[in-house]
Design a protein around this motif. Structure first.
Motif, short mmCIF file in Angstrom:
data_model
loop_
_atom_site.label_atom_id
_atom_site.label_comp_id
_atom_site.label_asym_id
_atom_site.label_seq_id
_atom_site.Cartn_x
_atom_site.Cartn_y
_atom_site.Cartn_z
N UNK A 65 0.60 -1.26 -0.30
CA UNK A 65 0.44 -0.50 -0.55
C UNK A 65 0.80 0.88 -0.10
N UNK A 66 0.20 2.02 -0.83
CA UNK A 66 1.22 3.49 -0.87
C UNK A 66 -0.15 4.57 0.47
N UNK A 67 1.38 4.46 1.45
CA UNK A 67 0.32 5.72 2.32
C UNK A 67 0.32 7.35 1.51
N UNK A 68 -0.75 7.66 2.31
CA UNK A 68 -1.28 8.98 2.33
C UNK A 68 -0.44 9.69 3.74
N UNK A 69 -0.55 11.24 3.28
CA UNK A 69 -0.37 11.93 3.77
C UNK A 69 -0.96 12.41 5.03
N UNK A 119 4.49 13.81 10.02
CA UNK A 119 3.86 12.32 9.08
C UNK A 119 5.44 11.39 8.56
N UNK A 120 6.46 12.60 8.23
CA UNK A 120 7.77 11.61 7.36
C UNK A 120 7.99 11.70 9.05
N UNK A 163 -1.74 14.92 8.63
CA UNK A 163 -1.87 15.60 9.77
C UNK A 163 -0.33 16.70 9.04
N UNK A 218 2.86 17.95 7.50
CA UNK A 218 3.90 16.65 6.81
C UNK A 218 5.25 16.23 7.08
#
Lengths: 308, 608
Positions: free
Chosen positions: B324-328, B335-336, B330, B332
């Motif tokens: 799965x590809x994550x979604x950002x 998040x990273x 909150x 950014x």
């Protein structure tokens, strides 16, 4: 769209940029040319709000980069000369991250990302880890990144460096497409011929000083490059050289193999002059061919003095 | 034949054969590095300051008896032994730390700058690369070792210091130094970040010289071996133990010189350390070329070769479609940061926590069989160890977020977005806190295990939470500040760790020495400063609330309402102590936030 006045940047005692005056109209593609260390990257970094100028001003769409940095950043898409990628993110996540960094609402991001992925032809790589992409693909990803917030101005620092010929052509086509979309693009290179077909305006910088600013035609006029012709006569080549050399419109005549290279004086017209003069003297003209424009030579000639 | 061999040895050709041009290159580079001169100056200044302060404290220690003729000779001998002891231990510890820092970049820097691949395309042998690097940097360390030899020899005029001790201490230091240098170099082959190399080496050293002797000692004790025999056996391959035994002889009452048999123990120890170093150097030689090939081709380095479909897919740049590809969500940056694990690599991430818990419970079992599980001091030692470990990790996690962006050349991209310095730093700050949290939770595991048995009072976790919170904020903030200030991750990490060492080791040490020199009763400054020391706070809290209640310092008699804490300047009540700990935690927290705010201000001006 981009204006600088007296823009100067010193690194300690080293003058990286001296009194740079630029005016780049909206919608144009500006080629910023100069040898390594000329001040291209410094100018671009100032315009991208990453560096503060020592003095002078720089404005983008009327906004001062020094005092209105936050607003300028929303207008500008900046692609640095070195590619920085987050090695632990996938292509989609990378673009999503920068979209979020530009405060694009979460609901709008998927559509925008899909759009720039399609534009840069990276849709098939959306789930690939960024650091596994080839250099060409990483460059395209960088372009996708700078487009994600739909900026009015693109500042691209040597976007084609290190790419193979096919990738260079692809990047050039992409930039041309962006130019057609109405973006103002400032793109740098140290090779004039690379940008010749793409840009509408050029600036040549050397040792921090802008030494030329204008169109490609203006460069040609300045260098007299489209005022050079090759002449071949059936016989008496030396007589032909002497005859042409005596004409006030001709700056120089050089014999190259069995033909003559004739360079006209600046601002003089070449229309029919050579043919009339030679035929009038009873010489049989077998060929008069305009000499091919060599932009790299022009670049070397323009920048030669300052380098030395 | 013999003439050739003699010529080979005499002209230094053997050394050139062994190290190639790498040695000369290392020396040339070292001579141009400012940090080497700073290191030497700092070493000499620290040594001189320590000796000066010890000499200044002499009159207060001995009073007028020093000038009393009958006492003078004996006192001078004792003083001489103290100074020699101090120098021996100073050079032993300081040089190992210097070796860690100097050797951490030996190969990792070549990998980081992508020059190792080029190096192995030359006719240089792997041995020359390894030995050239090792010899070039060892020479810097030996220079430092040589700097402390003259005072060691000079102090012999005080009398009572045998040659054997001076030579023994230098030999133990040298062999330990070589071992640490070789081990650091070994880890520098697998990591391109010097701070990771330093951390890995520290963990390995702790396992070899701390954990292994402890477990071995427990086993030997259970088998009925005497203390002396256990110590002597462990000292064979433990330089700390060896130097301890050596100095114990020197500083012991009625010292009349080292026993003759000691030479044999010392020789065995040095021989074993040299043999271990040789094995590690051989391992370095075996792996360095493979590391170079991996660097040149961009393939990940693995100790064990593994080829599979997964690797091929990764190399081709195609991730499986089902991943799965994550979604950002909150902010950014946060998040990273949250995505980044404390430990990279799935296997390591699963294995290391299990290993850490196994080791922890192994030590519990060992302590239980040692009948020390209910001791106050046992729990104090555990809490201090957890604190030191967590502080070290926090110093690292705090110093890495900004510089890794700089090294990956992604910071300009981030700064070209509308994200302000404050927002970036806030994301980095919270992300760093989250990453160091698991290490602090080791303490929570300890509380969870022993609190139900009544061996840890309820207030200990509560107060330690404040100490931990203060440290986390402070070290993360200062780490971000150093990260914004410098370019390299290793520099930021070293600066952050050095700040901790300076604040909580060097300053108290110097304060104590100054007060020793000023007189025995003047300990207000160091006492006051030590109140803010997280280690002292931990010891005070643990002493008041850990172990069997009757062993705790916190109670007067059996009345638990009379809870008190034993601070350096005397006892304080529970309320006052808790208030002070909360206050100091807030102070550290504010200082950390201040440093983070400074980092936010520095982010754009110091952008690469």
């Amino acid at each position: 769209m981009i204006e600088t006045a007296g823009l100067t940047k010193f690194y300690d005692s080293l003058a990286a940029l001296v009194d740079l005056d630029l005016a780049i109209p909206a919608g144009s593609i500006f080629g910023f040319i100069g040898p390594n260390g000329a001040g291209k990257t410094t100018t671009m970094r100032i315009l991208a709000t990453l560096l503060e100028p020592t003095r002078g001003s720089a404005k983008i769409d009327g906004l001062d980069v020094r005092t209105q940095g936050a607003k300028v950043r929303r207008l500008v898409g900046y692609m640095p000369d070195v590619m920085g990628v987050y090695d632990d993110l996938k292509v989609y996540e990378y673009l999503d991250f920068f979209a979020a960094a530009f405060d694009i609402p979460s609901c709008k991001r998927p559509g925008l990302i899909d759009g720039v992925l399609e534009l840069t032809d990276l849709t098939v790589k959306r789930a690939a880890l960024v650091d596994t992409l080839s250099r060409g693909m990483q460059q395209r990803l960088q372009l996708a990144r700078v487009l994600i917030h739909d900026p009015k101005v693109l500042i691209l620092d040597e976007p084609a460096s290190g790419l193979d010929p096919r990738a260079r052509i692809e990047i050039r086509e992409l930039l041309r497409e962006l130019g057609r979309m109405g973006k103002t693009i400032m793109v740098s290179s140290h090779i004039l011929s690379e940008l010749a077909e793409l840009c509408t305006q050029f600036g040549i910088i050397e040792k921090g000083r802008l030494i030329f600013n204008g169109t490609l035609d203006a460069i040609r006029r300045r260098m007299g490059l489209h005022m050079k012709v090759r002449v071949k006569v059936a016989e008496r080549t030396d007589d032909a050289a002497a005859l042409l050399g005596a004409l006030p419109e001709v700056a120089s005549v050089a014999r190259v193999d069995d033909y003559l290279s004739v360079k006209f004086a600046e601002g003089r017209s070449a229309d029919g002059l050579i043919a009339r003069a030679l035929v009038g003297a009873g010489l049989a003209v077998t060929a008069i061919v305009p000499e091919e424009v060599n932009l790299d030579e022009a670049f070397l000639e323009i920048t030669r003095g300052a380098v030395q | 034949m013999l003439a050739h061999a003699w010529d080979f040895l005499r002209g230094g050709r053997w050394f050139r054969w062994l190290t190639g041009p790498i040695f000369e290159k290392e020396l040339r580079c070292a001579s141009r590095r400012r940090r080497n001169y700073v290191l030497r100056t700092a070493y000499v200044l620290l040594l001189a300051a320590m000796l000066g302060l010890m000499l200044a404290s002499m009159p207060s220690r001995y009073g007028s008896s020093l000038y009393n003729q009958p006492w003078q000779t004996a006192r001078l001998e004792e003083l001489g032994r103290m100074l020699v002891f101090a120098i021996a231990w100073f050079q032993f510890i300081a040089l190992q730390l210097a070796a860690l820092v100097l050797m951490s970049t030996a190969v990792s820097e070549e990998i980081y700058r992508r020059t190792l691949g080029t190096l192995v395309t030359t006719p240089l042998t792997s041995l020359q690369i390894v030995m050239g690097k090792l010899a070039g940097r060892m020479l810097q360390l030996l220079l430092l070792l040589a700097l402390s030899v003259p005072p060691l020899l000079l102090l012999r005029v005080f009398g009572g210091i045998p040659w054997e001790y001076v030579l023994g201490a230098v030999a133990v230091t040298f062999t330990a130094l070589l071992f640490v240098a070789a081990l650091t170099m070994f880890f520098s082959i697998f990591n391109r970040h010097a701070y990771v190399v330093i951390l890995a080496t520290l963990i390995a050293l702790a396992a070899v010289f701390l954990l292994a002797p402890w477990l071995t000692g427990t086993v030997m004790d259970a088998m009925g071996a005497g203390n002396r025999r256990i110590m002597a056996s462990l000292a064979s391959f433990n330089p700390y133990m060896m130097l301890f035994l050596l100095t114990e002889q020197l500083m012991g009452p009625g010292f009349i010189g080292l026993p003759r048999m000691f030479g044999t123990d010392l020789a065995r120890h040095c021989g074993l350390m040299l043999a271990a170093s040789t094995v590690i150097i051989a391992a370095c030689t075996a792996f360095v070329r493979r590391a170079a090939r991996c660097q040149a081709t961009g393939a990940p380095f693995r100790l064990l070769r593994r080829r599979g479909a997964k690797d091929a897919a990764a190399a081709a740049g195609d991730s499986p479609a089902h991943v799965p590809v994550g979604r950002v969500t909150g902010p950014p940056v946060l998040w990273r940061e949250i995505r980044q694990p404390l430990i990279r690599g799935r296997i390591k991430r699963r294995l290391l926590p299990v290993l850490a818990l196994l080791v922890l419970f192994g030590t519990y079992v060992s302590t239980y069989f040692d009948n020390a599980i209910a001791d106050r001091d046992t729990h104090t030692a555990y809490l201090v160890t957890f604190l030191l470990l967590a502080m070290l990790i926090t110093a690292i996690t705090g110093a890495t977020p900004i510089t890794t962006e700089k090294e990956a050349q992604t910071l300009p991209l981030l700064l070209a977005t509308p994200q302000t310095g404050g927002r970036i730093i806030a994301g980095k700050f919270l992300g760093a806190l989250r990453r160091c949290l698991p290490v602090w939770l080791l303490m929570a595991v300890h509380f969870a295990v022993f609190a139900p048995f009544g061996l840890i009072a309820w207030f200990v976790p509560a107060l330690m939470a404040f100490v931990a919170a203060g440290m986390m904020c402070f070290q993360t903030g200062t780490g971000l500040f150093f990260g914004a200030l410098v370019k390299r991750t290793t520099t930021a990490v070293v600066l952050n760790v050095l700040l901790g060492l300076a604040l909580w080791a060097l300053v108290p040490f110097i304060l104590v020495l100054i007060e020793e020199a000023s007189g025995p009763s003047r300990n207000e400054i160091s006492g006051g400063f030590l109140y803010l020391h997280p280690g002292v706070q931990t010891v005070v809290i643990a002493a008041a609330g850990c172990g069997e209640p009757r062993h705790r310092t916190g109670y007067y008699g059996d009345n638990s309402r009379n809870l008190a804490f034993n601070w350096p300047n005397g006892n304080s009540g529970a309320g006052a102590s808790a208030t002070f700990i909360i206050f100091s935690s807030a102070l550290y927290g504010l200082a950390g936030l201040g440093a983070a705010a400074l980092a936010a201000g520095l982010l754009r001006p110091r952008a690469p």
